[in-house]
Design a protein around this motif. Structure first.
Motif, PDB file in Angstrom:
ATOM      1  N   GLY A   1       6.194  -1.110   0.228  1.00 48.01           N
ATOM      2  CA  GLY A   1       5.351   0.080   0.769  1.00 48.01           C
ATOM      3  C   GLY A   1       4.270   0.295  -0.128  1.00 48.01           C
ATOM      4  O   GLY A   1       3.474  -0.455  -0.553  1.00 48.01           O
ATOM      5  N   GLY A   2       4.038   1.795  -0.560  1.00 47.44           N
ATOM      6  CA  GLY A   2       2.831   2.147  -1.024  1.00 47.44           C
ATOM      7  C   GLY A   2       2.970   3.538  -1.757  1.00 47.44           C
ATOM      8  O   GLY A   2       4.039   4.092  -1.464  1.00 47.44           O
ATOM      9  N   GLN A   3       1.920   3.906  -2.503  1.00 46.97           N
ATOM     10  CA  GLN A   3       1.969   5.229  -2.991  1.00 46.97           C
ATOM     11  C   GLN A   3       0.763   5.821  -2.930  1.00 46.97           C
ATOM     12  O   GLN A   3      -0.288   5.174  -2.785  1.00 46.97           O
ATOM     13  CB  GLN A   3       2.415   5.416  -4.485  1.00 46.97           C
ATOM     14  CG  GLN A   3       3.804   4.773  -4.735  1.00 46.97           C
ATOM     15  CD  GLN A   3       4.298   4.672  -6.288  1.00 46.97           C
ATOM     16  OE1 GLN A   3       3.475   4.346  -7.048  1.00 46.97           O
ATOM     17  NE2 GLN A   3       5.592   4.938  -6.487  1.00 46.97           N
ATOM     18  N   VAL A   4       0.592   7.225  -2.584  1.00 44.88           N
ATOM     19  CA  VAL A   4      -0.827   7.675  -2.544  1.00 44.88           C
ATOM     20  C   VAL A   4      -0.946   9.065  -3.342  1.00 44.88           C
ATOM     21  O   VAL A   4       0.171   9.783  -3.586  1.00 44.88           O
ATOM     22  CB  VAL A   4      -1.234   8.133  -1.164  1.00 44.88           C
ATOM     23  CG1 VAL A   4       0.136   9.103  -0.497  1.00 44.88           C
ATOM     24  CG2 VAL A   4      -2.442   8.410  -1.037  1.00 44.88           C
TER      25      VAL A   4
ATOM     26  N   LEU B   1       8.284  -6.817   4.348  1.00 46.28           N
ATOM     27  CA  LEU B   1       8.146  -8.138   4.379  1.00 46.28           C
ATOM     28  C   LEU B   1       7.600  -8.976   5.275  1.00 46.28           C
ATOM     29  O   LEU B   1       7.079  -9.842   5.064  1.00 46.28           O
ATOM     30  CB  LEU B   1       9.865  -8.464   4.063  1.00 46.28           C
ATOM     31  CG  LEU B   1      10.114  -9.998   3.821  1.00 46.28           C
ATOM     32  CD1 LEU B   1       9.577 -10.337   2.536  1.00 46.28           C
ATOM     33  CD2 LEU B   1      12.041 -10.152   3.760  1.00 46.28           C
ATOM     34  N   PHE B   2       7.699  -8.676   6.604  1.00 47.43           N
ATOM     35  CA  PHE B   2       7.423  -9.516   7.686  1.00 47.43           C
ATOM     36  C   PHE B   2       6.039  -8.979   8.255  1.00 47.43           C
ATOM     37  O   PHE B   2       5.612  -9.465   9.340  1.00 47.43           O
ATOM     38  CB  PHE B   2       8.310  -9.409   8.757  1.00 47.43           C
ATOM     39  CG  PHE B   2       9.531 -10.106   8.249  1.00 47.43           C
ATOM     40  CD1 PHE B   2       9.559 -11.453   8.053  1.00 47.43           C
ATOM     41  CD2 PHE B   2      10.820  -9.389   8.109  1.00 47.43           C
ATOM     42  CE1 PHE B   2      10.957 -12.165   7.526  1.00 47.43           C
ATOM     43  CE2 PHE B   2      11.813 -10.020   7.578  1.00 47.43           C
ATOM     44  CZ  PHE B   2      11.997 -11.239   7.223  1.00 47.43           C
ATOM     45  N   ASP B   3       5.652  -7.706   7.764  1.00 49.02           N
ATOM     46  CA  ASP B   3       4.402  -7.253   8.288  1.00 49.02           C
ATOM     47  C   ASP B   3       3.800  -6.570   7.115  1.00 49.02           C
ATOM     48  O   ASP B   3       3.419  -5.377   7.050  1.00 49.02           O
ATOM     49  CB  ASP B   3       4.805  -5.987   9.287  1.00 49.02           C
ATOM     50  CG  ASP B   3       3.375  -5.745  10.238  1.00 49.02           C
ATOM     51  OD1 ASP B   3       2.344  -6.415   9.825  1.00 49.02           O
ATOM     52  OD2 ASP B   3       3.751  -4.920  10.926  1.00 49.02           O
ATOM     53  N   PRO B   4       3.184  -7.310   6.186  1.00 50.44           N
ATOM     54  CA  PRO B   4       2.456  -6.694   5.009  1.00 50.44           C
ATOM     55  C   PRO B   4       1.251  -5.707   5.503  1.00 50.44           C
ATOM     56  O   PRO B   4       0.396  -6.170   6.256  1.00 50.44           O
ATOM     57  CB  PRO B   4       1.903  -7.989   4.295  1.00 50.44           C
ATOM     58  CG  PRO B   4       2.708  -9.000   4.917  1.00 50.44           C
ATOM     59  CD  PRO B   4       2.983  -8.751   6.392  1.00 50.44           C
ATOM     60  N   ALA B   5       1.281  -4.681   4.538  1.00 49.93           N
ATOM     61  CA  ALA B   5       0.208  -3.632   4.947  1.00 49.93           C
ATOM     62  C   ALA B   5      -0.615  -3.728   3.804  1.00 49.93           C
ATOM     63  O   ALA B   5      -0.438  -3.823   2.666  1.00 49.93           O
ATOM     64  CB  ALA B   5       0.932  -2.107   5.057  1.00 49.93           C
ATOM     65  N   SER B   6      -1.969  -3.394   3.998  1.00 46.60           N
ATOM     66  CA  SER B   6      -3.113  -3.462   2.929  1.00 46.60           C
ATOM     67  C   SER B   6      -3.582  -2.078   2.672  1.00 46.60           C
ATOM     68  O   SER B   6      -3.035  -1.049   3.274  1.00 46.60           O
ATOM     69  CB  SER B   6      -4.283  -4.097   3.673  1.00 46.60           C
ATOM     70  OG  SER B   6      -4.824  -3.377   4.686  1.00 46.60           O
ATOM     71  N   HIS B   7      -4.493  -1.828   1.430  1.00 52.50           N
ATOM     72  CA  HIS B   7      -4.947  -0.478   1.346  1.00 52.50           C
ATOM     73  C   HIS B   7      -5.548   0.226   2.444  1.00 52.50           C
ATOM     74  O   HIS B   7      -5.236   1.193   2.822  1.00 52.50           O
ATOM     75  CB  HIS B   7      -5.973  -0.609   0.349  1.00 52.50           C
ATOM     76  CG  HIS B   7      -6.591   0.556  -0.136  1.00 52.50           C
ATOM     77  ND1 HIS B   7      -7.578   1.313   0.684  1.00 52.50           N
ATOM     78  CD2 HIS B   7      -6.275   1.256  -1.396  1.00 52.50           C
ATOM     79  CE1 HIS B   7      -7.944   2.382  -0.301  1.00 52.50           C
ATOM     80  NE2 HIS B   7      -7.317   2.404  -1.090  1.00 52.50           N
ATOM     81  N   ARG B   8      -6.151  -0.566   3.350  1.00 53.90           N
ATOM     82  CA  ARG B   8      -6.696   0.124   4.623  1.00 53.90           C
ATOM     83  C   ARG B   8      -5.917   0.243   5.586  1.00 53.90           C
ATOM     84  O   ARG B   8      -5.885   1.272   6.345  1.00 53.90           O
ATOM     85  CB  ARG B   8      -7.541  -1.198   5.019  1.00 53.90           C
ATOM     86  CG  ARG B   8      -8.468  -0.958   6.347  1.00 53.90           C
ATOM     87  CD  ARG B   8      -9.279  -1.742   7.187  1.00 53.90           C
ATOM     88  NE  ARG B   8     -10.290  -2.039   6.214  1.00 53.90           N
ATOM     89  CZ  ARG B   8     -11.467  -2.980   6.278  1.00 53.90           C
ATOM     90  NH1 ARG B   8     -11.506  -3.726   7.756  1.00 53.90           N
ATOM     91  NH2 ARG B   8     -12.604  -3.125   5.515  1.00 53.90           N
ATOM     92  N   ASP B   9      -4.520  -0.117   5.677  1.00 56.12           N
ATOM     93  CA  ASP B   9      -3.669   0.123   6.865  1.00 56.12           C
ATOM     94  C   ASP B   9      -2.980   1.432   6.360  1.00 56.12           C
ATOM     95  O   ASP B   9      -2.745   2.408   7.182  1.00 56.12           O
ATOM     96  CB  ASP B   9      -2.566  -0.873   6.608  1.00 56.12           C
ATOM     97  CG  ASP B   9      -2.989  -2.449   7.345  1.00 56.12           C
ATOM     98  OD1 ASP B   9      -3.676  -2.306   8.465  1.00 56.12           O
ATOM     99  OD2 ASP B   9      -2.554  -3.415   6.787  1.00 56.12           O
TER     100      ASP B   9
ATOM    101  N   ILE C   1      -4.790   5.171  -3.385  1.00 62.08           N
ATOM    102  CA  ILE C   1      -3.688   4.454  -2.722  1.00 62.08           C
ATOM    103  C   ILE C   1      -3.190   3.225  -3.569  1.00 62.08           C
ATOM    104  O   ILE C   1      -4.003   2.394  -3.866  1.00 62.08           O
ATOM    105  CB  ILE C   1      -3.895   4.053  -1.295  1.00 62.08           C
ATOM    106  CG1 ILE C   1      -4.276   5.457  -0.628  1.00 62.08           C
ATOM    107  CG2 ILE C   1      -2.809   3.390  -0.847  1.00 62.08           C
ATOM    108  CD1 ILE C   1      -4.946   5.187   0.803  1.00 62.08           C
ATOM    109  N   ILE C   2      -1.971   3.291  -3.970  1.00 62.68           N
ATOM    110  CA  ILE C   2      -1.399   2.055  -4.668  1.00 62.68           C
ATOM    111  C   ILE C   2      -0.552   1.213  -3.758  1.00 62.68           C
ATOM    112  O   ILE C   2       0.471   1.708  -3.037  1.00 62.68           O
ATOM    113  CB  ILE C   2      -0.836   2.515  -5.881  1.00 62.68           C
ATOM    114  CG1 ILE C   2      -1.578   3.275  -6.753  1.00 62.68           C
ATOM    115  CG2 ILE C   2      -0.127   1.369  -6.589  1.00 62.68           C
ATOM    116  CD1 ILE C   2      -0.812   4.307  -7.836  1.00 62.68           C
ATOM    117  N   VAL C   3      -0.763   0.020  -3.555  1.00 68.50           N
ATOM    118  CA  VAL C   3      -0.158  -0.867  -2.532  1.00 68.50           C
ATOM    119  C   VAL C   3       0.969  -1.539  -3.310  1.00 68.50           C
ATOM    120  O   VAL C   3       0.484  -2.203  -4.510  1.00 68.50           O
ATOM    121  CB  VAL C   3      -0.929  -1.957  -1.829  1.00 68.50           C
ATOM    122  CG1 VAL C   3      -0.111  -2.576  -0.915  1.00 68.50           C
ATOM    123  CG2 VAL C   3      -2.128  -1.022  -0.957  1.00 68.50           C
ATOM    124  N   LEU C   4       2.276  -1.565  -2.781  1.00 66.62           N
ATOM    125  CA  LEU C   4       3.391  -1.913  -3.539  1.00 66.62           C
ATOM    126  C   LEU C   4       4.017  -3.287  -2.892  1.00 66.62           C
ATOM    127  O   LEU C   4       5.092  -3.674  -3.059  1.00 66.62           O
ATOM    128  CB  LEU C   4       4.419  -0.883  -3.982  1.00 66.62           C
ATOM    129  CG  LEU C   4       4.045   0.223  -4.733  1.00 66.62           C
ATOM    130  CD1 LEU C   4       5.214   1.206  -4.548  1.00 66.62           C
ATOM    131  CD2 LEU C   4       3.488  -0.121  -6.037  1.00 66.62           C
TER     132      LEU C   4
END
Length: 259
Positions: free
Chosen positions: A132-135, A99-107, A125-128
């Motif tokens: 978080g995300g999924q890979v 929430l306070f430190d969003p992550a991108s695909h690159r991250d 890679i799926i950014v949610l």
């Protein structure tokens, strides 16, 4: 065994194609299904085109879901049935509070590569967002990443295996449109489809930012056909649909833009 020089003629991604040819020859020799690592769309397109005329082998590409960009290639003799289930894939959920430190695909990609895994072992890679995300990865690396991937950016994460059916795939946004052009030139159709000026599109083409069917095209006058897929870096993709002729002998072109 295979016409190697013919298959490599005019190929942009020679190193990757050479690896696929080696694996295809192994499949012929062993009478088994041989599966490649993950490849990007330009490589997959070149492989599909080059192998389409071969009778010695059959291939199937699969990345875990229909719209997957990075996919593995299964190769075998035509006498042996080849199904998606024979192309091993695994999925991981990377959960954390972003929430306070969003992550991108690159991250997410950077955090995975930082564990020592090479890019070829990683699929889409799926950014949610804040969840978080999924890979998608090769199955043999699941346990390693479950213990090694513990942080993305400044956020602690829990990495765990999930079923491919649990992937949260968002269908791409599409926009349908029709344009009428004097020719089927790439610069004309792409500028209309992406809402860019003709001069800016020509600049993008000259810089190598435009691909047609995943092949880099640097000629603005390149002739486009129905069924072609045009990709512009940073702008998305454009699918060329039905083409008709108007009474004034101009081209009426149906386009679908994917964003």
């Amino acid at each position: 065994m295979l016409p190697r020089e013919t298959l490599l003629k005019g190929i942009e991604n020679r190193e990757e194609m050479t690896r696929i040819i080696d694996q295809a020859e192994m499949a012929i020799k062993t009478w088994e299904v041989v599966v490649s690592d993950f490849f990007s769309p330009p490589v997959v397109a070149e492989v599909e085109n080059a192998f389409s005329q071969l009778t010695e082998v059959e291939i199937m590409v699969w990345g875990g879901y229909p719209q997957a960009e990075r996919r593995r290639i299964g190769i075998t003799r035509p006498e042996i049935p080849l199904e998606q289930s024979q192309i091993p894939l695994a999925a991981l959920d990377i959960a954390g509070n972003f929430l306070f430190d969003p992550a991108s695909h690159r991250d997410f990609l950077g955090a995975i590569l930082a564990t020592g895994i090479v890019r070829d072992k990683i699929g889409d890679i799926i950014v949610l967002g804040e969840r978080g995300g999924q890979v998608i990865i090769v199955p043999e690396l699941v346990e390693f990443l479950e213990t090694s991937l513990t942080q993305v950016r400044s956020v602690p994460v829990k990495t765990q295996s999930i079923e491919l059916s649990e992937l949260k795939i968002r269908p791409p946004k599409t926009k349908e449109m029709t344009t009428v052009e004097a020719s089927m030139r790439l610069d004309a159709i792409a500028s209309a489809g992406f809402g860019m000026s003709r001069s800016k599109m020509v600049d993008a083409i000259n810089k190598g930012d435009v691909r047609v069917n995943w092949k880099e095209i640097t000629q603005a006058s390149h002739n486009i056909e129905s069924g072609d897929l045009i990709a512009v870096r940073g702008k998305g993709r454009l699918e060329v649909g039905e083409v008709g002729i108007t009474k004034k002998q101009r081209y009426r072109i149906h386009l679908t833009r994917f964003q």
